[in-house]
Design an enzyme around this catalytic site. Structure first.
Site, mmCIF file in Angstrom:
data_model
loop_
_atom_site.group_PDB
_atom_site.id
_atom_site.type_symbol
_atom_site.label_atom_id
_atom_site.label_comp_id
_atom_site.label_asym_id
_atom_site.label_seq_id
_atom_site.Cartn_x
_atom_site.Cartn_y
_atom_site.Cartn_z
ATOM 1 N N LYS A 1 14.100 -16.788 2.257
ATOM 2 C CA LYS A 1 13.293 -16.112 3.279
ATOM 3 C C LYS A 1 13.435 -16.759 4.662
ATOM 4 C CE LYS A 1 9.815 -14.240 0.112
ATOM 5 N NZ LYS A 1 8.380 -14.123 -0.203
ATOM 6 N N ASP B 1 4.732 -9.396 3.014
ATOM 7 C CA ASP B 1 3.864 -10.064 2.025
ATOM 8 C C ASP B 1 2.393 -10.030 2.450
ATOM 9 O OD1 ASP B 1 5.806 -10.730 0.161
ATOM 10 O OD2 ASP B 1 6.235 -12.669 1.090
#
Ligand code: NAP
Length: 280
Positions: free
Chosen positions: A71, A108
């Site tokens: 990420k 997220d």
């Protein structure tokens, strides 16, 4: 209005990747919406993420979900075209091509917020405790602040990381931000919402929270998910939390947000979450 993308190939990329539920989730979204996409899992070598991403988009790929451990690298690759969510999170889990350039977002945090709303959590004015100060904790702070939480305490095994996070967000926050060790937490915190953003549940351990952590009606939310209640969820139930939940809903919600970014169509996460829960 967004035009339908001519690119129809999507994937999740990570290492390891075999366990990922994302191909199953996006296949259900495609069935539900009639969007003509394919979605696969790509195992990238630990030292070969950038090359895989470049090859994927050069061959006509439409979008990638990015998972552990890439990420931060995805953030760097999309640095010129990051969404505010990605900037605040310092990490990217959703990549796509737009006008010939790589773009990045982080879904997220909004995934967590949507799941909390599904669970009936009231965030405006809430007192929140976040356990953990890693990538997932960083990604959920801005959405919690924007939802109007009154205060956010961050506790971490390595206290300096919690202090740094609290300081990084306090300038922009309407919420009171505090960071430190678990031992620094008040003995009777009475939080409305306690979020486990540590990786401790992987070892079937709960973070060392003080007893009496939950206010009346308090919700415990573990970002991790499992077929059975996690150690954190069991701890919360024993400590008097009114409701406990794991992160399966967040997983489906963050996927729905990625799907919306790519296709301009919002799938209904509810039935997909119900089916996924049954299959665990
Ligand atoms: P990370 O960046 O590696 O951070 C891990 C955090 O957990 C750190 O704060 C670390 O503390 C703490 N920690 C690790 N082991 C611990 C233990 N035994 N006791 C107490 N604290 C411990 O990981 P991450 O990316 O933030 O992920 C954290 C969790 O969120 C994982 O379980 C992941 O599966 C979950 N997650 C779920 C979703 C979803 O969609 N549901 C999305 C993202 C992440 P130190 O700083 O002291 O090392």
């Amino acid at each position: 209005m967004m035009l339908p993308s001519p690119r129809t190939r999507y994937a999740v990329i990570g290492n390891p990747i075999a366990h990922s539920k994302s191909p199953w989730i996006h296949a259900r979204f495609a069935e539900q919406t009639g969007e003509p996409i394919t979605y696969e899992a790509i195992l990238a070598p630990v030292d070969g993420f950038a090359a895989q991403v470049e090859a994927f988009f050069a061959s006509g790929g439409g979008g990638l979900n990015v998972t552990v451990p890439f990420k931060l690298q995805a953030f760097e690759l999309a640095r010129a075209n990051l969404s505010p969510r990605a900037r605040a999170a310092g990490a990217v889990n959703t990549l796509w091509m737009q006008d010939g350039a790589l773009h990045g977002c982080n879904t997220d945090g909004v995934g967590l917020l949507n799941d909390l709303r599904r669970l009936g959590a009231r965030l405006a004015g809430a007192r929140v405790l976040v356990a953990g100060a890693g990538g997932a904790a960083r990604g959920i702070l801005l959405p919690l602040i924007e939802a109007g939480c009154a205060s956010i305490d961050i506790a971490n095994r390595t206290p300096s990381r919690a202090q740094e996070l609290a300081a990084a967000f306090s300038a922009s926050a309407g919420a009171v931000m505090r960071g430190g060790s678990y031992a620094d937490l008040p003995a009777d915190g009475h939080w409305d919402l306690v979020i486990n953003a540590t990786a401790s549940s992987l070892d079937d351990e709960a973070p060392p929270l003080p007893a009496g952590a939950y206010a009346p009606g308090g919700l415990a939310y573990d970002l991790m998910y499992a077929a059975r209640p996690t150690a954190f969820m069991r701890q919360a139930a024993a400590d008097g939390a009114a409701a406990v939940a794991d992160g399966l809903g967040m997983l489906v919600e963050q996927a729905a947000e990625s799907f919306f970014i790519w296709r301009g169509v919002r799938p209904d996460p509810g039935p997909v979450l119900t089916a996924l829960r049954t299959s665990l």
